[in-house]
Write a protein that holds these residues in place. Structure first.
Motif, PDB file in Angstrom:
ATOM      1  N   HIS A 188       0.863  -1.192   0.000  1.00  0.00           N
ATOM      2  CA  HIS A 188       0.000   0.000   0.000  1.00  0.00           C
ATOM      3  C   HIS A 188       0.894   1.235   0.000  1.00  0.00           C
ATOM      4  N   VAL A 189       0.288   2.390  -0.228  1.00  0.00           N
ATOM      5  CA  VAL A 189       1.002   3.650  -0.138  1.00  0.00           C
ATOM      6  C   VAL A 189       0.009   4.746   0.217  1.00  0.00           C
ATOM      7  N   ASP A 190       0.432   5.672   1.087  1.00  0.00           N
ATOM      8  CA  ASP A 190      -0.376   6.833   1.493  1.00  0.00           C
ATOM      9  C   ASP A 190       0.491   8.083   1.406  1.00  0.00           C
ATOM     10  N   TYR A 191      -0.171   9.210   1.392  1.00  0.00           N
ATOM     11  CA  TYR A 191       0.525  10.468   1.620  1.00  0.00           C
ATOM     12  C   TYR A 191       0.598  10.712   3.131  1.00  0.00           C
ATOM     13  N   TYR A 192       1.708  11.312   3.536  1.00  0.00           N
ATOM     14  CA  TYR A 192       1.879  11.647   4.954  1.00  0.00           C
ATOM     15  C   TYR A 192       2.538  13.014   5.042  1.00  0.00           C
ATOM     16  N   TYR A 193       1.999  13.856   5.966  1.00  0.00           N
ATOM     17  CA  TYR A 193       2.552  15.195   6.145  1.00  0.00           C
ATOM     18  C   TYR A 193       3.147  15.297   7.544  1.00  0.00           C
ATOM     19  N   ASP A 194       4.438  15.630   7.614  1.00  0.00           N
ATOM     20  CA  ASP A 194       5.135  15.807   8.887  1.00  0.00           C
ATOM     21  C   ASP A 194       5.028  17.275   9.294  1.00  0.00           C
ATOM     22  N   GLU A 195       4.245  17.543  10.317  1.00  0.00           N
ATOM     23  CA  GLU A 195       4.026  18.933  10.730  1.00  0.00           C
ATOM     24  C   GLU A 195       5.295  19.568  11.271  1.00  0.00           C
ATOM     25  N   ARG A 196       6.126  18.799  11.955  1.00  0.00           N
ATOM     26  CA  ARG A 196       7.334  19.389  12.540  1.00  0.00           C
ATOM     27  C   ARG A 196       8.326  19.812  11.462  1.00  0.00           C
ATOM     28  N   ARG A 197       8.499  18.969  10.452  1.00  0.00           N
ATOM     29  CA  ARG A 197       9.427  19.291   9.367  1.00  0.00           C
ATOM     30  C   ARG A 197       8.771  20.052   8.218  1.00  0.00           C
ATOM     31  N   GLU A 198       7.418  20.098   8.221  1.00  0.00           N
ATOM     32  CA  GLU A 198       6.657  20.763   7.165  1.00  0.00           C
ATOM     33  C   GLU A 198       7.012  20.167   5.803  1.00  0.00           C
ATOM     34  N   ARG A 199       6.968  18.848   5.745  1.00  0.00           N
ATOM     35  CA  ARG A 199       7.309  18.144   4.514  1.00  0.00           C
ATOM     36  C   ARG A 199       6.289  17.052   4.241  1.00  0.00           C
ATOM     37  N   TRP A 200       6.122  16.752   2.941  1.00  0.00           N
ATOM     38  CA  TRP A 200       5.240  15.679   2.492  1.00  0.00           C
ATOM     39  C   TRP A 200       6.063  14.431   2.207  1.00  0.00           C
ATOM     40  N   TYR A 201       5.407  13.272   2.401  1.00  0.00           N
ATOM     41  CA  TYR A 201       6.075  11.990   2.178  1.00  0.00           C
ATOM     42  C   TYR A 201       5.100  11.006   1.517  1.00  0.00           C
ATOM     43  N   ARG A 202       5.683  10.018   0.864  1.00  0.00           N
ATOM     44  CA  ARG A 202       4.963   8.812   0.477  1.00  0.00           C
ATOM     45  C   ARG A 202       5.349   7.744   1.497  1.00  0.00           C
ATOM     46  N   ALA A 203       4.354   7.217   2.193  1.00  0.00           N
ATOM     47  CA  ALA A 203       4.604   6.228   3.239  1.00  0.00           C
ATOM     48  C   ALA A 203       3.852   4.953   2.903  1.00  0.00           C
ATOM     49  N   GLY A 204       4.522   3.804   3.009  1.00  0.00           N
ATOM     50  CA  GLY A 204       3.830   2.559   2.706  1.00  0.00           C
ATOM     51  C   GLY A 204       4.707   1.340   2.794  1.00  0.00           C
ATOM     52  N   PHE A 205       4.235   0.282   2.146  1.00  0.00           N
ATOM     53  CA  PHE A 205       4.894  -1.015   2.138  1.00  0.00           C
ATOM     54  C   PHE A 205       4.833  -1.551   0.721  1.00  0.00           C
ATOM     55  N   ASP A 206       5.990  -1.894   0.140  1.00  0.00           N
ATOM     56  CA  ASP A 206       6.037  -2.304  -1.259  1.00  0.00           C
ATOM     57  C   ASP A 206       6.003  -3.812  -1.452  1.00  0.00           C
ATOM     58  N   GLY A 207       5.731  -4.550  -0.401  1.00  0.00           N
ATOM     59  CA  GLY A 207       5.705  -6.002  -0.471  1.00  0.00           C
ATOM     60  C   GLY A 207       6.946  -6.641   0.091  1.00  0.00           C
ATOM     61  N   GLN A 208       8.016  -5.840   0.227  1.00  0.00           N
ATOM     62  CA  GLN A 208       9.262  -6.353   0.789  1.00  0.00           C
ATOM     63  C   GLN A 208       9.743  -5.536   1.973  1.00  0.00           C
ATOM     64  N   SER A 209       9.558  -4.242   1.930  1.00  0.00           N
ATOM     65  CA  SER A 209      10.042  -3.372   3.004  1.00  0.00           C
ATOM     66  C   SER A 209       9.139  -2.154   3.130  1.00  0.00           C
ATOM     67  N   PHE A 210       9.187  -1.530   4.298  1.00  0.00           N
ATOM     68  CA  PHE A 210       8.458  -0.298   4.541  1.00  0.00           C
ATOM     69  C   PHE A 210       9.312   0.879   4.072  1.00  0.00           C
ATOM     70  N   PHE A 211       8.662   1.919   3.590  1.00  0.00           N
ATOM     71  CA  PHE A 211       9.403   3.065   3.084  1.00  0.00           C
ATOM     72  C   PHE A 211       8.724   4.363   3.505  1.00  0.00           C
ATOM     73  N   LEU A 212       9.516   5.406   3.531  1.00  0.00           N
ATOM     74  CA  LEU A 212       9.055   6.764   3.836  1.00  0.00           C
ATOM     75  C   LEU A 212       9.879   7.699   2.959  1.00  0.00           C
ATOM     76  N   THR A 213       9.285   8.136   1.838  1.00  0.00           N
ATOM     77  CA  THR A 213      10.011   8.872   0.815  1.00  0.00           C
ATOM     78  C   THR A 213       9.543  10.324   0.774  1.00  0.00           C
ATOM     79  N   PRO A 214      10.438  11.297   0.945  1.00  0.00           N
ATOM     80  CA  PRO A 214      10.029  12.709   0.858  1.00  0.00           C
ATOM     81  C   PRO A 214       9.688  13.098  -0.579  1.00  0.00           C
ATOM     82  N   ILE A 215       8.658  13.909  -0.714  1.00  0.00           N
ATOM     83  CA  ILE A 215       8.218  14.393  -2.028  1.00  0.00           C
ATOM     84  C   ILE A 215       7.899  15.873  -1.908  1.00  0.00           C
ATOM     85  N   SER A 216       7.680  16.528  -3.042  1.00  0.00           N
ATOM     86  CA  SER A 216       7.290  17.939  -3.020  1.00  0.00           C
ATOM     87  C   SER A 216       5.765  18.045  -3.073  1.00  0.00           C
ATOM     88  N   ARG A 217       5.281  19.190  -2.676  1.00  0.00           N
ATOM     89  CA  ARG A 217       3.837  19.422  -2.680  1.00  0.00           C
ATOM     90  C   ARG A 217       3.281  19.352  -4.096  1.00  0.00           C
TER      91      ARG A 217
END
Length: 291
Positions: free
Chosen positions: A234-263
């Motif tokens: 699965h994959v979701d969008y996640y917003y970190d209020e402390r860092r004021e950054r957007w991320y893609r957060a999820g699980f690709d079938g093998q590992s969990f990931f948290l990838t920063p992206i732009s708005r």
């Protein structure tokens, strides 16, 4: 000073000396009976008084031995105590069925993405009660939220609502990363959300206030399948209020990931798509630890 006939000076001396001896003996006896408090007030005679007391104790002991022959002895007596500090006795735990009765779960209906309007209209008058982690630190309290999100995906499918389903004009403060809505037993509204995104543990469960006292049993029964189910990609969008950054957060079938992206990478109203192959170095460096 006149003396009676036949009086001799030596007799006066004898009587005076005898009187002094009596007075001194009485003083020692009085000090011995007065105890330590009297001895402390005698100043330099303290050692003499202590010696007199020791001799008196010895004399009493010798007299007792002459009469009784030996000191009385008694077998040791066991004193009852609630527990032994070296061998702490803990109460035996009750069987799992007796610890907390399960909630009578007859039917569970996950609310799909397009059914949100129907859910809100039907339960518009609901007053919500919330349950976070409990003091018992069960599986649902200690497991990392990304792992629980992957198990929810495997058991119930896609979430009812995510950050991508609401307007993103302003930073989404105080909004969960994902929400699963349910109708339990055809009449009880339930919501299951994350608490602190992919960095947290456990889940937040809310239900109608009428079931506040049963909310713990409702949560444990509703989410009991998560203990044995696998993890689904699965994959979701996640917003970190402390860092004021957007991320893609999820699980690709093998590992969990948290990838920063732009708005600018986010399309309002469109959920993110899972990349089966991730080549971003940022995603690897930002990957959360395993649950």
């Amino acid at each position: 000073m006149r003396h009676p006939p036949g009086w001799h000076p030596q007799e006066g001396f004898r009587s005076g000396a005898l009187c002094a001896v009596y007075l001194l003996g009485w003083a020692f006896l009085t000090m011995g009976l007065a105890g330590p408090a009297a001895a402390q007030t005698t100043g330099g005679d303290e050692s003499l008084i202590e010696r007199y007391q020791d001799e008196r104790y010895r004399a009493l002991a010798r007299r007792h031995l002459r009469r009784e022959g030996t000191w009385p002895t008694h077998p040791p007596m066991a004193i009852p105590t609630p527990t032994d500090s070296l061998r702490l006795v803990r109460p035996t735990s009750a069987p799992p069925a007796a610890q907390s009765p399960t909630f009578p779960l007859e039917d569970v209906r996950p609310v799909r993405h397009l059914e949100r309007g129907w859910f809100r209209e039907r339960f518009a008058d609901a007053e919500w009660s919330f349950l976070g982690d409990t003091s018992d630190h069960t599986f649902l309290d200690t497991t990392r939220t990304p792992a629980l999100r992957a198990r929810l995906q495997a058991e119930f499918g896609d979430p009812t609502q995510t950050l991508a389903d609401a307007p993103l004009d302003d930073p989404p403060t105080d909004r969960p990363q994902f929400e699963y809505w349910f109708v339990v037993n055809d009449s009880i509204p339930v919501q299951v959300t994350d608490g602190r995104g992919p960095q947290g543990r456990g889940l937040i469960v809310a239900a109608d206030r009428a079931y506040r006292d049963q909310l713990r049993g409702l949560r444990d029964t509703l989410l009991a399948p998560l203990r044995n189910v696998g993890t689904a990609p699965h994959v979701d969008y996640y917003y970190d209020e402390r860092r004021e950054r957007w991320y893609r957060a999820g699980f690709d079938g093998q590992s969990f990931f948290l990838t920063p992206i732009s708005r600018g990478d986010i399309v309002p109203g469109r959920r993110p798509r899972l990349d089966t192959v991730r080549t971003s170095k940022a995603s690897a460096s930002s990957r959360p630890s395993s649950p």
